[in-house]
Write an enzyme that holds these catalytic residues in place. Structure first.
Site, short mmCIF file in Angstrom:
data_model
loop_
_atom_site.label_atom_id
_atom_site.label_comp_id
_atom_site.label_asym_id
_atom_site.label_seq_id
_atom_site.Cartn_x
_atom_site.Cartn_y
_atom_site.Cartn_z
N GLY A 163 -7.26 91.34 7.19
CA GLY A 163 -6.41 92.46 6.81
C GLY A 163 -5.22 92.06 5.95
N GLY B 255 -7.04 93.00 3.30
CA GLY B 255 -8.30 92.95 2.57
C GLY B 255 -8.25 92.40 1.16
N GLY B 256 -7.10 91.94 0.69
CA GLY B 256 -7.02 91.47 -0.68
C GLY B 256 -7.93 90.29 -0.96
CE LYS B 257 -4.84 84.85 0.58
NZ LYS B 257 -3.83 85.88 0.94
CD GLU C 171 -6.70 92.54 10.70
OE1 GLU C 171 -5.84 92.77 11.57
OE2 GLU C 171 -6.65 91.54 9.94
CG ASP D 255 -8.49 87.96 19.12
OD1 ASP D 255 -8.17 87.09 18.30
OD2 ASP D 255 -7.87 88.13 20.19
CG ASP E 31 -4.33 84.96 4.42
OD1 ASP E 31 -3.32 84.24 4.49
OD2 ASP E 31 -4.39 85.99 3.73
CB CYS F 33 1.94 84.35 2.47
SG CYS F 33 2.91 84.89 1.05
#
Length: 487
Positions: free
Chosen positions: A301, A303-305, A324, A351, A368, A421
């Site tokens: 989540g 969902g970009g990558k 997600e 999970d 991520d 990030c």
């Protein structure tokens, strides 16, 4: 000062009714007299009191209230400028308020910060900045408290930003972290952690740390990703974008609304930071022996990558499972991966620390991981005021468990990408090093070797990690480690 260059915004043109069409129709209440400042105030109030995110709330309110053009540009500048420089303005306001800033009413404090931004960092004439902010105060907090706003802002207007910095910032030589904290508007602990991640010590004066902090306070460009097999960079360039420096799928949009681009509107392209594109791409680069047909995005989540990976998987005859834990975000992931080439993407709500899949079945796994988000402070400036020096340690257990679960999910010979990030050492190299010390079936690859053409990426032991930086690469500060599972 160069690090806080004064905004060009002067407010609406004379003789023009503000609001970009926000003039209530029959039976509707009249629009605010100053819609730009009102929407900026409402966003700042929601950010402070309801933990709202400005990048989500501001566009929504602008559309809801019909604010566009110069008024929308002013509202955006006032909102983000105030949030980015809040630490500096608070240091100034502390000297102008006859009590502690923490004791100021929650409804009033955003007005003081909004006024301080106009006075210290824009070209709005001081009398106009004070008058407009006090008028707004009368409307939202009443006549009595507007007098307090007026008195404080008149004190702020007595000096410019350089003069105030000389008054409120610690001595640069004796306390470089404290100086940078005030001048560049970051919590002191954050300045120290970013300096540690850059390998700088206070005795050095922290010059690169200062360049990073300055970059955090600059408006980031909008970066688009063309989903392979569904759109091309040439499509985005034809729509007015400029080809990206590093990502083969990326393009920069210097102006305009991304949603107005046909490929974005149709879901064939999306807004995505260039470093996010590249860390996803890096997962697909190392050779994997045998079949390479099943990939996993463990924390997908929003969902970009996953959207990029699903397109890459489809073009290579592989499939992506995008997991997600939050069902609502899993729905966003499902939209991001739909219509991938060969219908290669599938979203599930699961999970990652309690897997819904058998161990050792995936060829490639992306983790991520949830993190402090210190790498995205350009886009989410309010995050710097929400995180504490304990946030990274609070997330460490989850990050460790997710990477351990990924190591179980990947098959021998397969590859895991651990991504955050954030450059904070405790949630980047600290997590990877801990997992490596606990297992003898993982090998740390040299991640920079799989991102040709991007300079100054190597970090960590023997340069095996990748660390992007806003001031070096013009991207978010994404971290990447690539690990191969041995037999």
């Amino acid at each position: 000062m160069s690090e806080q260059s004064r905004s060009p915004y002067r407010g609406p043109r004379r003789g023009r009714k503000p609001g970009g069409g926000a003039r209530g129709g029959p039976g509707q209440p009249p629009a605010p007299r100053d819609p730009s400042r009102r929407v900026a105030y409402d966003v700042l109030r929601a950010v402070d009191q309801r933990d709202a995110y400005a990048n989500l709330l501001l566009p929504s309110l602008l559309g809801e209230r019909g604010i566009s053009g110069r008024d929308a540009a002013l509202a955006t500048e006032l909102t983000y400028g105030t949030l980015r420089h809040q630490g500096t303005y608070d240091a100034v306001l502390e000297t102008c308020v006859d009590r502690t800033l923490a004791s100021v009413d929650a409804e009033v404090l955003p007005l003081l910060r909004l006024g301080a931004h106009q006075l210290l960092s824009t070209k709005i004439p001081p009398h106009a900045a004070v008058s407009a902010t006090v008028d707004l105060a009368r409307r939202v907090v009443g006549q009595h408290r507007s007098r307090f706003v007026n008195a404080v802002l008149r004190k702020v207007a007595a000096r410019d930003l350089d003069a105030w910095t000389a008054v409120v910032a610690p001595d640069r030589d004796r306390d470089p972290s404290g100086y940078l904290s005030v001048v560049h508007s970051h919590p002191r602990w954050m300045v120290k952690e970013l300096a540690r991640a850059l390998g700088e010590r206070s005795a050095q004066g922290l010059p690169e740390t200062e360049r990073l902090l300055r970059a955090h306070n600059e408006r980031p460009k909008v970066t688009l990703v063309a989903k392979p097999g569904r759109a091309t960079v040439a499509d985005l360039v034809a729509a007015g974008a400029v080809e990206a420096r590093y990502s083969p799928f990326g393009a920069y949009l210097n102006e305009g609304d991304p949603a107005a681009i046909r490929e974005v509107h149709q879901g064939r392209a999306a807004v995505q930071d260039e470093a996010s594109q590249l860390v996803a791409l890096a997962l697909t680069r190392p050779e994997v022996p045998g079949d390479d047909t099943l990939w996993l995005d463990m924390c997908a989540g929003p969902g970009g990558k996953a959207g990029l990976l699903a397109s890459l998987a489809g073009k290579r005859g592989a499939r992506l499972v995008a997991s997600e834990v939050q069902p609502a975000r899993a729905g966003l992931v499902a939209r991001a991966v739909r219509r991938a080439p060969r219908d290669a993407g599938r979203a599930i709500a699961a999970d990652g620390t309690r897997p819904a899949w058998r161990p050792g079945v995936f060829d490639r796994v992306l983790v991520d991981a949830p993190c402090t988000g210190l790498g995205a402070l350009r886009r989410r400036p309010e995050s710097r005021w929400r995180r504490t020096e304990h946030t990274a340690s609070e997330l460490a257990s989850l990050q460790h468990d997710l990477l351990t679960s990924a190591a179980e999910a990947v098959r021998p010979g397969g590859v895991v990408a651990y991504v955050t990030c954030s450059p904070h050492l405790d949630e980047t190299g600290g997590i990877v090093g801990r997992v490596l010390s606990e297992r003898d079936d993982l090998t740390l690859l040299r991640a920079a070797d799989h991102l040709d053409g991007v300079p100054d990426l190597a970090a960590g032991p023997e340069g095996r990690y990748v660390q992007f930086w806003p001031h070096r690469h013009g991207t978010d500060a994404m971290f990447l480690a690539l690990l191969r599972k041995e037999s």
